[in-house]
Write a protein that holds these residues in place. Structure first.
Motif, PDB file in Angstrom:
ATOM      1  N   ASP A  81       1.111   6.987  -3.114  1.00  0.00           N
ATOM      2  CA  ASP A  81       1.059   5.680  -2.451  1.00  0.00           C
ATOM      3  C   ASP A  81       1.746   4.612  -3.296  1.00  0.00           C
ATOM      4  OD1 ASP A  81      -0.294   6.758  -0.299  1.00  0.00           O
ATOM      5  OD2 ASP A  81      -2.278   6.261  -1.084  1.00  0.00           O
ATOM      6  N   SER A  90       0.803  -1.220   0.000  1.00  0.00           N
ATOM      7  CA  SER A  90       0.000   0.000   0.000  1.00  0.00           C
ATOM      8  C   SER A  90       0.834   1.267   0.000  1.00  0.00           C
ATOM      9  CB  SER A  90      -0.898   0.016   1.238  1.00  0.00           C
ATOM     10  OG  SER A  90      -0.110   0.153   2.413  1.00  0.00           O
ATOM     11  N   ASP A  99      -9.289  -6.233   3.396  1.00  0.00           N
ATOM     12  CA  ASP A  99      -7.922  -6.385   3.867  1.00  0.00           C
ATOM     13  C   ASP A  99      -7.810  -7.438   4.979  1.00  0.00           C
ATOM     14  OD1 ASP A  99      -9.470  -4.344   5.136  1.00  0.00           O
ATOM     15  OD2 ASP A  99      -7.717  -3.615   6.186  1.00  0.00           O
ATOM     16  N   SER A 108       2.498  -2.812   5.506  1.00  0.00           N
ATOM     17  CA  SER A 108       2.800  -3.695   4.380  1.00  0.00           C
ATOM     18  C   SER A 108       4.297  -3.754   4.118  1.00  0.00           C
ATOM     19  CB  SER A 108       2.048  -3.254   3.119  1.00  0.00           C
ATOM     20  OG  SER A 108       2.455  -1.981   2.662  1.00  0.00           O
ATOM     21  N   SER A 153      -6.445   5.834  -6.421  1.00  0.00           N
ATOM     22  CA  SER A 153      -5.579   6.107  -5.280  1.00  0.00           C
ATOM     23  C   SER A 153      -4.683   7.310  -5.547  1.00  0.00           C
ATOM     24  CB  SER A 153      -4.701   4.880  -4.990  1.00  0.00           C
ATOM     25  OG  SER A 153      -5.479   3.715  -4.830  1.00  0.00           O
ATOM     26  N   PRO A 170     -10.947  -2.459  -0.926  1.00  0.00           N
ATOM     27  CA  PRO A 170     -10.176  -3.550  -0.320  1.00  0.00           C
ATOM     28  C   PRO A 170     -10.686  -4.929  -0.725  1.00  0.00           C
ATOM     29  CG  PRO A 170     -11.483  -2.400   1.339  1.00  0.00           C
ATOM     30  CD  PRO A 170     -11.538  -1.584   0.098  1.00  0.00           C
ATOM     31  N   ALA A 227       5.064   2.444  -2.476  1.00  0.00           N
ATOM     32  CA  ALA A 227       5.047   0.979  -2.574  1.00  0.00           C
ATOM     33  C   ALA A 227       6.227   0.483  -3.398  1.00  0.00           C
ATOM     34  CB  ALA A 227       3.727   0.513  -3.192  1.00  0.00           C
ATOM     35  N   ARG A 272      -9.153  -5.705  -4.021  1.00  0.00           N
ATOM     36  CA  ARG A 272      -7.742  -6.041  -3.801  1.00  0.00           C
ATOM     37  C   ARG A 272      -7.591  -7.462  -3.269  1.00  0.00           C
ATOM     38  NH1 ARG A 272      -7.308  -0.099  -1.604  1.00  0.00           N
ATOM     39  NH2 ARG A 272      -6.410   0.936  -3.427  1.00  0.00           N
TER      40      ARG A 272
END
Length: 241
Positions: free
Chosen positions: A64, A31, A150, A36, A60, A113, A68, A116
């Motif tokens: 971010d 993320s 998540d 993470s 997003s 989420p 990542a 994802r």
């Protein structure tokens, strides 16, 4: 427990659990945040040649994804980037035809989420890996996660670590300082932070978890959040008859 020993034990735990499941490695959603980053760092120690980081932008903030990629580079982890904007838009359009009225903010937020989670499990199955979640004890305590989003994972390596402990492990692992200093955020919108959503700081939450104490208004809010999110921490109930 000394941080180095904790890291060694978490690394061994991940390796043991993945191997027990007959899997060959681990998938981690990246993320751009500290949690993470720590999980992928631990996974890299457990499986140096069998870790996959996944970046999944969904309307997003570009920063971010940049963070990542910074984490993936720091730990020399291969990545896949799956942009979920179109999937989100298409699904939402279909949902709006099935349900009249303006979508609730929470219903909209939870789609991301869960998309994802689907993506991570697709890639995990492709590689015979397990999905490592990034939730920590602070978030789990108050239900600050999405059920089957998540929280839809195979293992939660940080599930017994409060946020401050996660920071200590991050420094031990060599997570970039930019990531450690970054204000925790779900990246829902520009300027959004976890603490603004929670209504108290992680320091206050961690203190309550460790001691059961805190400012009366904070303790009351934490206990209310615990009670309302209890269903998230349980398997679906099954009748006993």
């Amino acid at each position: 427990m000394e941080t180095g020993e904790l890291v060694n034990r978490l690394t061994g735990w991940i390796r043991e659990r993945v191997t027990e499941a007959g899997a060959e490695g681990a998938v981690v959603g990246l993320s751009g945040g500290i949690d993470s980053a720590v999980v992928v760092g631990l996974a890299k120690r457990a499986f140096p040649e069998a870790v996959l980081g996944v970046i999944m932008p969904c309307h997003s903030l570009p920063r971010d994804a940049e963070h990542a990629r910074l984490v993936a580079a720091a730990f020399s982890v291969p990545v896949r980037e799956v942009v979920l904007d179109t999937a989100y838009d298409t699904l939402l359009a279909r949902l709006k035809t099935a349900e009249a009225g303006e979508p609730k903010a929470l219903a909209l937020a939870n789609i991301k989420p869960r998309l994802r989670m689907v993506t991570l499990y697709y890639l995990a199955t492709q590689h015979n890996y397990l999905v490592l979640g990034t939730g920590n004890k602070s978030e789990l305590t108050v239900g600050y996660f999405t059920k089957y989003g998540d929280a839809g994972v195979d293992l939660l390596p940080l599930g017994n670590l409060v946020k401050q402990e996660v920071r200590e492990v991050a420094r031990h692992l060599g997570v970039p300082e930019e990531i450690i200093r970054k204000a925790p955020s779900a990246g829902l919108w520009e300027g959004q932070t976890d603490e603004s959503e929670l209504g108290f700081s992680y320091a206050e939450l961690d203190h309550y978890i460790r001691t059961g104490e805190g400012r009366p208004e904070v303790v009351a809010r934490i206990r209310t959040m615990q009670q309302r999110s209890e269903h998230k921490r349980r398997l679906p109930p099954i009748p006993g008859f």
